[in-house]
Design an enzyme around this catalytic site. Structure first.
Site, PDB file in Angstrom:
ATOM      1  N   GLY A 199       0.819  -1.217   0.000  1.00  0.00           N
ATOM      2  CA  GLY A 199       0.000   0.000   0.000  1.00  0.00           C
ATOM      3  C   GLY A 199       0.848   1.260   0.000  1.00  0.00           C
ATOM      4  O   GLY A 199       0.523   2.246  -0.671  1.00  0.00           O
ATOM      5  N   ASP A 200       1.964   1.223   0.734  1.00  0.00           N
ATOM      6  CA  ASP A 200       2.890   2.364   0.751  1.00  0.00           C
ATOM      7  C   ASP A 200       3.495   2.578  -0.633  1.00  0.00           C
ATOM      8  O   ASP A 200       3.660   3.705  -1.097  1.00  0.00           O
ATOM      9  CB  ASP A 200       4.027   2.128   1.754  1.00  0.00           C
ATOM     10  CG  ASP A 200       3.531   1.858   3.171  1.00  0.00           C
ATOM     11  OD1 ASP A 200       2.382   2.230   3.478  1.00  0.00           O
ATOM     12  OD2 ASP A 200       4.294   1.282   3.969  1.00  0.00           O
TER      13      ASP A 200
END
EC number: 2.7.1.20
Length: 336
Positions: A298-299
């Site tokens: 997600g980062d």
């Protein structure tokens, strides 16, 4: 002063040194950890960081969600494009962190705290499970004074895009608000990540105070569900939650808000303020045997997306860049 082309993206959150190793049942038992969990360190966990370093061949990674995103964006952008802010201690862990971000080409302006240790996250990998034990340390002591110091504030004013990780709502909401207001006043994109379900659940007030300034808001399906529940929206459909986020009141009316919800291997959902159609973007396919570690995917997505926004790419292109970087990330160990 930095030239206009330098440090176009400014990111703010909590820097951590990830101390990551393949472990076993013995170390989980020793520190009373579950195989797949994320907790804050208590007194009984204090020895785990040195233990992983000394006895488990640990890999040191510059961690903290938005620092991962900043490194991801810098990976895609020209040199000297990204500056990252957060708090560290005056210790060997900060030196290791400085070294790691330097290798990634990321400029950091850390607030150095002489009294607190650099934040650390001990990560024990057992099979496909990961147990994360975090001590925020100096990251918990970032303050507005550092942001408003002449050199740092000059970097903020020079930046063209702002990215804030939601974990920072637990640390210094006033710093988030200063960046948000600066972005709106100068018509520059302000991007916020919801970061974790507990942010809309337990830090609702500071989150809501920043909401009118979001030009882009990013979350996953569990964060979106937590937002809906904590705000009494009474909806569980991810597309409808995206629309609700997109259509919240907004300060800078020159930009339509974009709400982006990722769903792991399911399509990414995108809603735009004032538009009925909610778009779906299928994720880039990858063979199961190529997946090494989903931590930080997600980062990485946020890093690719943000890099696209910095470069003035279309929304379609920016989403594509995010998905491409996420696909690359899950083939590596940790968000590296």
């Amino acid at each position: 002063m930095a030239s206009p082309k330098q440090y176009r993206l400014l990111c703010l959150e909590n820097p951590l040194l990830d101390i990551q190793a393949v472990g076993d049942e013995a170390i989980l038992k020793k520190y009373d950890l579950k195989a797949n969990d994320a907790i804050l360190a208590e007194e009984k966990h204090q020895g785990i960081f040195e233990d992983l370093l000394n006895n488990y061949d640990a890999k040191l990674i510059a961690g903290g969600a938005a620092q991962n995103t900043a490194r991801g964006a810098q990976y895609l952008l020209p040199p000297n494009s990204v500056v990252y802010l957060g708090g560290v201690g005056d210790d060997k862990y900060a030196a290791i962190l400085q070294d790691a971000v330097k290798q990634a080409g990321l400029r950091v302006e850390y607030r150095v705290d002489a009294k607190e240790k650099t934040g650390r996250c001990g990560v024990v990998i057992t099979g496909h499970n990961r147990s994360m034990c975090t001590e925020l340390g100096a990251a918990n002591h970032y303050d507005l004074e550092h942001l408003k110091s002449p050199e740092v504030w000059a970097l903020a004013e020079n930046s063209e895009v702002y990215y804030v990780g939601g974990y920072h709502f637990t640390v210094c909401p006033p710093a988030i608000m200063e960046l948000a207001k600066l972005a709106a006043a100068s018509n520059k994109p302000f991007i916020l990540s919801l970061s974790a379900p507990f942010i809309p659940q337990f830090f609702k007030d500071p989150l809501d105070a920043s909401a009118p300034y979001w030009d882009y808001v990013i979350g996953n399906e569990t964060e979106a569900a937590a937002y809906s529940e904590s705000h009494g929206l009474g909806i569980t459909d991810v597309k409808e939650i995206a629309k609700a986020l997109a259509n919240l009141p907004k300060v800078n009316t020159q930009r339509k808000r974009v709400a982006i919800i990722t769903q792991g291997t399911d399509p990414t959902i995108v809603a735009i303020q004032g538009e009925d159609e909610v778009k779906e973007y299928p994720v880039h396919q990858i063979a199961k045997e190529q997946i090494n570690d989903t931590n930080g995917a997600g980062d990485a997505f946020a890093g690719g997306l943000t890099a696209g926004i910095v470069e003035g790419r279309s929304l379609d292109e920016s989403i594509n860049m995010g998905q491409w970087l996420a696909r690359l990330s899950i083939q590596e160990l940790g968000p590296s």
